[in-house]
Design a protein around this motif. Structure first.
Motif: not given
Length: 320
Positions: A172-178, A216-218, A307-311, A316-318
């Motif tokens: 799953a992809v969830v909103q928020g950084t665990m 983890r993503y931002p 997931v690719d877009a999040l990576r 890119e720091g976007g």
């Protein structure tokens, strides 16, 4: 043609105080409550060796024997719908269900379902309850789903499911950084106001979900989840309960665009219109010979693109 199969179970203490038909609906979720009531009336159910009425209360701890009388179903029609069958033999079919495919016919979706597809693929499933399907996935959840090809296999798989011996893992992809993985142990039941939703309730059914962080993503996290129980909407409700709702969940979450998100990530998040949930692994004891069998299905294209877009945004720091 009518066939019968014997199911046995002990009524757990937490079901004490329920009507017999309510308790049986919890013990044997593969059968409808109306069908269970018919079997109770016809004497197909024994509780500690005695026949009871549907309205009689159970105490917990009783031994139940259910002789399920099953007749060929002529209600659901076979339909030539493509199936992604990842494994099959004489007693078992493992399907990788795409998002958007309803599992069982119901109001608003009387055809075009997985049941219709299975009846076309394996006509003998007409003699097995619910075309052999012993557990469910939501319409917009993708991934692995097991189908019993015979009455005996159905009985064995249901017993494994009730004993929590079948391993089911999800991505799953969830909103928020665990910050770390953990366990949600929170009972679930119908939402007190909106009957189409479920919610954490003190008087609900026991529900346990384990989760661990993969990436983890931002502002998001890719997680792997393992179910101990299989309540309706369990993962979706549990993740929302701990404030990490699933990306794209139209019922238990809402779209949150990260501050500073670039056009690529923004478009991807806005365009993801289903809960980002995929049943990736299934492991069970084969219903015929008992050997451990397991299957894995990779993330479907839409989740992989997410997931690719999040990576990319992270690199890119976007999305910072």
């Amino acid at each position: 043609m009518i066939e019968s199969s014997l199911y046995t179970a002990d009524i757990p203490d937490e079901l004490g105080g329920l009507r017999l038909d309510q308790a049986l609906a919890e013990l044997f979720p593969e059968f409808s409550r109306s069908r269970l009531q018919d079997w109770i009336k016809s004497g197909c159910v024994q509780v500690n060796g005695k026949a009871l009425r549907a309205k009689d209360k159970v105490m917990g701890g009783e031994a139940v024997e259910l002789r399920a009388e099953l007749q060929d179903s002529g209600d659901d029609q076979p339909q030539d719908i493509p199936l992604d069958v990842v494994y099959e033999d004489a007693s078992l079919i493992i399907v990788n269900k795409p998002a958007g495919l309803v599992v069982h016919p119901a109001a608003g979706n009387w055809d075009g379902t997985l049941v219709n597809a299975l009846l076309h693929y394996a006509p003998e499933l007409a003699a097995v309850p619910r075309a052999g399907i012993v557990h469910r996935l939501d319409k917009d959840t993708s991934g692995l789903l097991m189908v019993a090809r015979t009455l005996q296999a159905h009985k064995v798989l249901v017993e494994q499911l009730q004993a929590r011996d079948i391993e089911r893992e999800y991505l799953a992809v969830v909103q928020g950084t665990m910050t770390a993985g953990g366990t949600v142990d929170a009972p679930l039941g119908r939402h007190p106001v909106d009957r189409k939703r479920h919610a954490v309730r003190e008087d609900g059914k026991p529900a346990v979900t384990h989760y661990r962080v993969l990436e983890r993503y931002p502002h998001h996290t890719l997680v792997r989840l393992k179910l101990e129980t299989g309540r309706t909407h369990q993962i979706r409700v549990h993740m929302a309960h701990i404030h990490y709702s699933l990306v794209g969940d139209p019922v238990y979450g809402r779209l949150r665009l990260p501050a500073g998100a670039g056009p690529d990530l923004t478009e991807t998040l806005r365009g993801f219109r289903r809960q980002a949930l995929h049943a990736t692994r299934l492991a069970l004891a084969h219903p015929e010979h008992g050997d451990l069998c397991e299957w894995e299905a990779p993330m479907p294209d839409d989740m992989s693109a997410l997931v690719d877009a999040l990576r990319r945004a992270q690199e890119e720091g976007g999305a910072l």
